[in-house]
Design an enzyme around this catalytic site. Structure first.
Site, mmCIF file in Angstrom:
data_model
loop_
_atom_site.group_PDB
_atom_site.id
_atom_site.type_symbol
_atom_site.label_atom_id
_atom_site.label_comp_id
_atom_site.label_asym_id
_atom_site.label_seq_id
_atom_site.Cartn_x
_atom_site.Cartn_y
_atom_site.Cartn_z
ATOM 1 N N GLY A 11 45.207 34.403 32.110
ATOM 2 C CA GLY A 11 44.740 33.051 32.410
ATOM 3 C C GLY A 11 43.791 32.472 31.372
ATOM 4 N N ASN A 12 42.923 33.337 30.802
ATOM 5 C CA ASN A 12 41.933 32.803 29.856
ATOM 6 C C ASN A 12 42.557 32.354 28.533
ATOM 7 O OD1 ASN A 12 42.438 35.516 29.187
ATOM 8 N ND2 ASN A 12 40.522 35.662 28.073
ATOM 9 N N LYS A 127 50.034 37.494 45.506
ATOM 10 C CA LYS A 127 49.758 36.995 44.157
ATOM 11 C C LYS A 127 48.909 35.735 44.231
ATOM 12 C CE LYS A 127 50.792 36.072 39.747
ATOM 13 N NZ LYS A 127 49.864 36.759 38.881
ATOM 14 N N LYS A 211 53.252 38.380 35.903
ATOM 15 C CA LYS A 211 53.657 38.372 34.493
ATOM 16 C C LYS A 211 53.449 39.738 33.816
ATOM 17 C CE LYS A 211 49.477 38.054 32.156
ATOM 18 N NZ LYS A 211 48.635 38.322 33.289
ATOM 19 N N LYS A 273 48.056 45.174 36.079
ATOM 20 C CA LYS A 273 47.985 45.467 34.638
ATOM 21 C C LYS A 273 48.038 46.974 34.402
ATOM 22 C CE LYS A 273 45.030 41.506 33.970
ATOM 23 N NZ LYS A 273 46.154 40.574 33.995
HETATM 24 P P1 ADP Z 1 44.816 37.533 33.899
HETATM 25 O O1 ADP Z 1 44.720 36.074 34.155
HETATM 26 O O2 ADP Z 1 44.549 37.928 32.488
HETATM 27 O O3 ADP Z 1 46.066 38.157 34.466
HETATM 28 P P2 ADP Z 1 43.225 38.493 36.096
HETATM 29 O O4 ADP Z 1 42.093 37.618 36.454
HETATM 30 O O5 ADP Z 1 44.433 38.495 36.937
HETATM 31 O O6 ADP Z 1 43.567 38.167 34.594
HETATM 32 O O7 ADP Z 1 42.716 40.006 35.973
HETATM 33 C C1 ADP Z 1 41.693 40.380 35.068
HETATM 34 C C2 ADP Z 1 40.373 40.478 35.812
HETATM 35 O O8 ADP Z 1 40.392 41.605 36.678
HETATM 36 C C3 ADP Z 1 39.167 40.729 34.955
HETATM 37 O O9 ADP Z 1 38.690 39.576 34.332
HETATM 38 C C4 ADP Z 1 38.165 41.303 35.977
HETATM 39 O O10 ADP Z 1 37.369 40.274 36.530
HETATM 40 C C5 ADP Z 1 39.047 41.856 37.089
HETATM 41 N N1 ADP Z 1 38.939 43.287 37.359
HETATM 42 C C6 ADP Z 1 39.165 43.804 38.595
HETATM 43 N N2 ADP Z 1 39.039 45.129 38.589
HETATM 44 C C7 ADP Z 1 38.714 45.484 37.307
HETATM 45 C C8 ADP Z 1 38.442 46.746 36.677
HETATM 46 N N3 ADP Z 1 38.490 47.884 37.347
HETATM 47 N N4 ADP Z 1 38.165 46.745 35.338
HETATM 48 C C9 ADP Z 1 38.122 45.576 34.645
HETATM 49 N N5 ADP Z 1 38.358 44.360 35.202
HETATM 50 C C10 ADP Z 1 38.656 44.303 36.519
HETATM 51 MG MG MG Z 2 46.594 37.975 36.652
#
Ligand code: ADP
Ligand code: MG
Length: 312
Positions: A11-12, A127, A211, A273
């Site tokens: 997302g970022n 989701k 994704k 992920k």
């Molecule tokens: P994206 O949009 O890149 O798919 P998400 O917001 O879905 O990102 O997922 C990434 C986020 O997951 C990180 O920014 C963090 O806030 C969160 N997160 C949750 N659990 C963890 C973890 N164990 N280690 C690191 N980040 C985590």
């Molecule tokens: Mg995500």
């Protein structure tokens, strides 16, 4: 030696609004071009959580105001998001590549991804999509018949069914572009979820594929060396957000599975992920997955940062 890479953008990399995306894609294009300049062959997958939420809200509002406009199915909303995100991304990438003297064609492939209509994901929405809401707003959403969930301690969001991807319908097109040394943006937003019905018809499904799982499938199908998941954290942590938080540099699939079972990775954000990274690392010898910050992609692929997942 250049590597073959599939990048999954979080997302970022795109921001949440149209103007934010216009700005964000410039940084994203620089990070991707760094890798291409270093001799890597890159294929790009992106998320669409905020965008598909926005499009869905817009289409719903339209159908409420104008009864002659029926509601747009979620699959169509994802197709729209692939188009408009793909446009911004390929525009910014083309410019950045040309600025560096790299005349590499870039194209977005509208991609359909087959799912199983019996996938258990259809039974429980998981989701998160769209903008963040307060608990009160989320309650209101729930009253209107939408599923909502708390997203990794950051607030409430709508959520939709998220089945696993089974096959990429346009894989031959994507492979042709990649083999010709061109930059393909594919499987955007996890791909447009479809399933076969009668004859050769593919029907759109009311869901959003993660994704990270779609990127993993594409990485396997293209037989690349690395799956790089670029997100908003530099590394994966255990005890995330707690005083005893510990950043991880390397993970084996076994360790990752153990930490996942212990609940260290938030569902719908870090968990998919890590699961995608594990699946790719185990799919063939020598395959590596990396989770890191967008801005650290170049350092990450050089082994200097991020959390890598590979078989011991
Ligand atoms: P994206 O949009 O890149 O798919 P998400 O917001 O879905 O990102 O997922 C990434 C986020 O997951 C990180 O920014 C963090 O806030 C969160 N997160 C949750 N659990 C963890 C973890 N164990 N280690 C690191 N980040 C985590
Ligand atoms: Mg995500």
């Amino acid at each position: 030696m250049g590597k073959r890479i599939v990048i999954a953008l979080g997302g970022n990399a795109l921001g949440s609004t149209l103007p934010e995306q216009m700005t964000a894609v410039r940084t994203t294009a620089r990070a991707i071009t760094d890798l291409i300049e270093d001799g890597h062959q890159v294929t790009v997958v992106h998320g669409n959580g905020p965008q598909v939420g926005m499009i869905n809200t817009a289409m719903t509002t339209l159908s409420r105001e104008d009864r002659s406009c029926p509601m747009a199915p979620m699959s169509v909303c994802t197709a729209m998001s692939q188009g408009y995100i793909g446009y911004d991304l390929q525009n910014a990438l083309r410019e950045e590549l040309r600025n560096r003297g790299l005349n590499r064609p870039v194209a977005t492939v509208l991609t359909q991804v087959e799912v199983d209509p019996k996938d258990p994901g259809f039974q429980r929405p998981s989701k998160p999509i769209g903008t963040f809401m307060s608990e009160e707003e989320a309650e209101e959403m729930r009253r209107r018949g939408n599923a909502v969930m708390e997203d990794a301690g950051r607030g409430w969001r709508r959520c939709v069914a998220s089945p696993l991807p089974k096959a990429i319908v346009e894989i031959d097109v994507i492979r042709t572009l990649v083999d010709a040394g061109q930059v393909a943006i594919a499987c955007g937003g996890g791909g447009i979820p479809v399933y076969p019905t009668e004859g050769n018809h593919l029907k759109g499904a009311g869901a959003v594929i993660d994704k990270d799982f779609a990127a993993e499938l594409l990485a396997e199908e293209l037989n690349v060396d690395s799956l790089i998941i670029l997100t908003a954290v530099e590394k994966v942590a255990i005890h995330f957000g707690k005083p005893q938080q510990q950043w991880l540099t390397e993970l084996t699939p076994e360790e990752a599975r153990k930490y996942a079972a212990e609940g260290h990775f938030a569902p719908g954000s870090m968990l998919p992920k890590v699961q995608a990274a594990v699946k790719f690392a185990e799919s063939a010898p020598g395959r590596t997955a990396l989770i890191t910050l967008l801005e650290k992609a170049r350092e990450g692929i050089a082994g200097k940062t991020g959390t890598s997942v590979r078989q011991a």
